[in-house]
Design a protein around this motif. Structure first.
Motif, PDB file in Angstrom:
ATOM      1  N   ILE A  19     -58.816  60.405  49.652  1.00  0.00           N
ATOM      2  CA  ILE A  19     -58.980  59.549  50.825  1.00  0.00           C
ATOM      3  C   ILE A  19     -57.871  59.894  51.817  1.00  0.00           C
ATOM      4  O   ILE A  19     -56.680  59.668  51.548  1.00  0.00           O
ATOM      5  CB  ILE A  19     -58.911  58.056  50.447  1.00  0.00           C
ATOM      6  CG1 ILE A  19     -59.987  57.724  49.416  1.00  0.00           C
ATOM      7  CG2 ILE A  19     -59.057  57.187  51.691  1.00  0.00           C
ATOM      8  CD1 ILE A  19     -59.885  56.322  48.853  1.00  0.00           C
TER       9      ILE A  19
ATOM     10  N   VAL B 179     -55.907  59.380  55.293  1.00  0.00           N
ATOM     11  CA  VAL B 179     -55.595  58.420  56.356  1.00  0.00           C
ATOM     12  C   VAL B 179     -54.750  59.159  57.374  1.00  0.00           C
ATOM     13  O   VAL B 179     -53.701  59.720  57.033  1.00  0.00           O
ATOM     14  CB  VAL B 179     -54.841  57.190  55.800  1.00  0.00           C
ATOM     15  CG1 VAL B 179     -54.558  56.200  56.913  1.00  0.00           C
ATOM     16  CG2 VAL B 179     -55.635  56.529  54.691  1.00  0.00           C
TER      17      VAL B 179
ATOM     18  N   THR C 179     -52.799  48.251  52.496  1.00  0.00           N
ATOM     19  CA  THR C 179     -53.988  49.079  52.702  1.00  0.00           C
ATOM     20  C   THR C 179     -54.043  50.205  51.687  1.00  0.00           C
ATOM     21  O   THR C 179     -55.093  50.469  51.077  1.00  0.00           O
ATOM     22  CB  THR C 179     -53.989  49.671  54.127  1.00  0.00           C
ATOM     23  OG1 THR C 179     -53.773  48.628  55.076  1.00  0.00           O
ATOM     24  CG2 THR C 179     -55.302  50.364  54.422  1.00  0.00           C
TER      25      THR C 179
ATOM     26  N   ARG D 244     -55.021  48.886  48.266  1.00  0.00           N
ATOM     27  CA  ARG D 244     -56.457  48.593  48.148  1.00  0.00           C
ATOM     28  C   ARG D 244     -57.260  49.881  48.015  1.00  0.00           C
ATOM     29  O   ARG D 244     -58.201  49.970  47.211  1.00  0.00           O
ATOM     30  CB  ARG D 244     -56.921  47.808  49.384  1.00  0.00           C
ATOM     31  CG  ARG D 244     -58.391  47.422  49.350  1.00  0.00           C
ATOM     32  CD  ARG D 244     -58.659  46.362  48.306  1.00  0.00           C
ATOM     33  NE  ARG D 244     -60.080  46.013  48.224  1.00  0.00           N
ATOM     34  CZ  ARG D 244     -60.878  46.399  47.236  1.00  0.00           C
ATOM     35  NH1 ARG D 244     -60.421  47.157  46.236  1.00  0.00           N
ATOM     36  NH2 ARG D 244     -62.156  46.026  47.223  1.00  0.00           N
ATOM     37  N   LEU D 245     -56.910  50.912  48.780  1.00  0.00           N
ATOM     38  CA  LEU D 245     -57.648  52.164  48.728  1.00  0.00           C
ATOM     39  C   LEU D 245     -57.428  52.913  47.416  1.00  0.00           C
ATOM     40  O   LEU D 245     -58.295  53.686  46.982  1.00  0.00           O
ATOM     41  CB  LEU D 245     -57.255  53.054  49.907  1.00  0.00           C
ATOM     42  CG  LEU D 245     -57.789  52.633  51.281  1.00  0.00           C
ATOM     43  CD1 LEU D 245     -57.156  53.475  52.369  1.00  0.00           C
ATOM     44  CD2 LEU D 245     -59.311  52.745  51.334  1.00  0.00           C
TER      45      LEU D 245
ATOM     46  N   VAL E 268     -54.926  58.369  47.765  1.00  0.00           N
ATOM     47  CA  VAL E 268     -54.680  58.205  49.197  1.00  0.00           C
ATOM     48  C   VAL E 268     -53.656  59.228  49.680  1.00  0.00           C
ATOM     49  O   VAL E 268     -52.577  59.374  49.086  1.00  0.00           O
ATOM     50  CB  VAL E 268     -54.184  56.773  49.504  1.00  0.00           C
ATOM     51  CG1 VAL E 268     -53.884  56.627  50.993  1.00  0.00           C
ATOM     52  CG2 VAL E 268     -55.221  55.749  49.055  1.00  0.00           C
TER      53      VAL E 268
ATOM     54  N   MET F 133     -59.886  57.726  57.103  1.00  0.00           N
ATOM     55  CA  MET F 133     -59.667  56.589  57.991  1.00  0.00           C
ATOM     56  C   MET F 133     -59.017  57.139  59.257  1.00  0.00           C
ATOM     57  O   MET F 133     -57.965  57.767  59.201  1.00  0.00           O
ATOM     58  CB  MET F 133     -58.755  55.531  57.360  1.00  0.00           C
ATOM     59  CG  MET F 133     -58.573  54.289  58.231  1.00  0.00           C
ATOM     60  SD  MET F 133     -57.423  53.040  57.542  1.00  0.00           S
ATOM     61  CE  MET F 133     -58.294  52.571  56.048  1.00  0.00           C
TER      62      MET F 133
ATOM     63  N   GLU G 278     -56.994  47.544  59.260  1.00  0.00           N
ATOM     64  CA  GLU G 278     -56.899  48.602  58.247  1.00  0.00           C
ATOM     65  C   GLU G 278     -57.650  48.228  56.973  1.00  0.00           C
ATOM     66  O   GLU G 278     -58.375  49.043  56.403  1.00  0.00           O
ATOM     67  CB  GLU G 278     -55.431  48.860  57.911  1.00  0.00           C
ATOM     68  CG  GLU G 278     -54.641  49.544  58.989  1.00  0.00           C
ATOM     69  CD  GLU G 278     -53.200  49.762  58.586  1.00  0.00           C
ATOM     70  OE1 GLU G 278     -52.401  50.156  59.450  1.00  0.00           O
ATOM     71  OE2 GLU G 278     -52.851  49.529  57.401  1.00  0.00           O
ATOM     72  N   LEU G 279     -57.470  46.989  56.523  1.00  0.00           N
ATOM     73  CA  LEU G 279     -58.117  46.561  55.290  1.00  0.00           C
ATOM     74  C   LEU G 279     -59.644  46.566  55.443  1.00  0.00           C
ATOM     75  O   LEU G 279     -60.369  46.936  54.517  1.00  0.00           O
ATOM     76  CB  LEU G 279     -57.618  45.178  54.877  1.00  0.00           C
ATOM     77  CG  LEU G 279     -56.187  45.143  54.333  1.00  0.00           C
ATOM     78  CD1 LEU G 279     -55.702  43.705  54.174  1.00  0.00           C
ATOM     79  CD2 LEU G 279     -56.087  45.892  53.000  1.00  0.00           C
TER      80      LEU G 279
ATOM     81  N   GLY H 226     -60.749  50.020  55.279  1.00  0.00           N
ATOM     82  CA  GLY H 226     -60.667  50.414  53.875  1.00  0.00           C
ATOM     83  C   GLY H 226     -61.862  49.957  53.069  1.00  0.00           C
ATOM     84  O   GLY H 226     -62.365  50.689  52.198  1.00  0.00           O
ATOM     85  N   GLU H 227     -62.347  48.754  53.324  1.00  0.00           N
ATOM     86  CA  GLU H 227     -63.524  48.257  52.613  1.00  0.00           C
ATOM     87  C   GLU H 227     -64.757  49.098  52.925  1.00  0.00           C
ATOM     88  O   GLU H 227     -65.621  49.304  52.064  1.00  0.00           O
ATOM     89  CB  GLU H 227     -63.785  46.786  52.967  1.00  0.00           C
ATOM     90  CG  GLU H 227     -62.711  45.825  52.488  1.00  0.00           C
ATOM     91  CD  GLU H 227     -62.513  45.853  50.981  1.00  0.00           C
ATOM     92  OE1 GLU H 227     -63.514  46.065  50.252  1.00  0.00           O
ATOM     93  OE2 GLU H 227     -61.370  45.681  50.523  1.00  0.00           O
TER      94      GLU H 227
END
Length: 329
Positions: free
Chosen positions: A5, A7, A15, A18-19, A25, A49, A303-304, A307-308
């Motif tokens: 992932i 970013v 964030t 969570r990811l 990440v 992202m 951001e969150l 992320g979802e």
């Protein structure tokens, strides 16, 4: 298989945490990845992202052949080639509803700051010359003024709601039926030209697209009153900045405040690369550094939410804020 992932800019620790539930990440320690480093990081990425300064074009997409989803941590997406993403089988998602309140608050700050000469007064105090009240820095007040809002979407309605407590007359211009239906009853609808002619202050609250590019050009700026103020918290290229600078220099408008600039609109290859020096030097201007949504509460939530959308896509679900339907095969 562990998903990569990517970013593109620095994010909150929450964030990243969570990811991490969905993959590995890769985020910069500094504010953002350098261009070459970003290209290298795109290789092998299943999700990205992205933020306002990222241009998602063919080059971006070709550097990431495994990309499944691009989650934009923003509402406007004029910097993303959605058609190209769709053709390559890539989901594109945005964050549609978390920037409204902070952007409307910032618009009000720009409006009051410009109308009341707060920047000039602040500089005067800091100069050491201030010894008490003198008859200077007389500006405009919102009460008993006419304020025109161009664009009555979520941000336009939020600005109107905040203006409603100032005892001012509120005009709006919006050709979208849903926006017109949602307009508050205390707002009066106008077409663009009459709104510009009647307003003491004009606030831009619409997205940038082919129809709104340079909406306020030299010809339309001439419709404004010489004392009128123009406020742009939306997108830089809604105005022709060179024409704004000329209008200010020749006394055709009273002031300009902006939080966004033409140089940011990456999809326009012929955009200015700098802000016009004449615009920066004019005393009746006030500028932000694209801080419309720059509150801790808003940026963390944005951001969150982005992320979802990534988590949805990597789990094989449609991202909750998807704006396209990718082609497969």
């Amino acid at each position: 298989m562990m998903h990569k992932i990517l970013v593109t800019h620095r994010i909150f620790p929450e964030t990243a945490t969570r990811l991490n539930a969905a993959g590995e990440v890769h985020a910069p320690l500094a504010e953002r990845f350098a261009k070459d480093e970003l290209t290298a990081q795109l290789a092998g990425a299943s999700a990205a992202m992205v933020f306002m300064p990222d241009l998602v074009d063919d080059g971006f997409i070709e550097a990431a052949p495994k990309l499944n989803v691009i989650a934009a941590a923003l509402k406007g997406y004029d910097n993303i080639d959605v058609e190209a993403c769709t053709a390559r089988g890539i989901w594109v998602s945005i964050v549609p509803d978390l920037l409204t309140a902070p952007t409307a608050e910032l618009a009000m700050g720009l409006l009051i700051g410009l109308a009341r000469h707060i920047r000039a007064a602040d500089l005067y105090v800091r100069s050491g010359d201030f010894r008490g009240w003198t008859p200077r820095f007389y500006g405009l007040q919102i009460e008993n003024s006419t304020v025109g809002i161009i664009g009555m979407g979520a941000v336009g309605r939020a600005v109107a709601a905040r203006l409603s407590g100032f005892d001012c007359r509120i005009l709006y211009c919006d050709e979208t039926p849903a926006s017109v239906a949602a307009a508050a009853p205390y707002c009066e609808r106008r077409s663009l030209e009459p709104l510009l002619a009647e307003s003491d202050m004009v606030v831009l609250c619409l997205p940038l697209d082919e129809g709104s590019f340079h909406l306020l050009n030299a010809e339309r700026l001439r419709l404004m009153q010489p004392h009128a103020l123009l406020i742009n918290p939306a997108r830089g290229s809604l105005v022709d900045e060179a024409a704004v600078a000329d209008a200010l220099a020749n006394g055709r408008i009273g002031g300009y405040a902006a939080d966004t600039f033409e140089l940011e609109d990456l999809a326009h290859s012929d955009r200015p690369r700098v802000i016009a020096p004449e615009l920066l030097a004019h005393p009746n201007t006030l500028f932000g550094a694209h801080i419309g949504s720059a509150t801790i509460l808003a940026r963390r939530a944005i951001e969150l939410r982005a992320g979802e959308n990534i988590i949805d896509a990597l789990a094989g679900r449609r991202p909750r804020d998807a704006i396209n339907q990718p082609q497969v095969g």
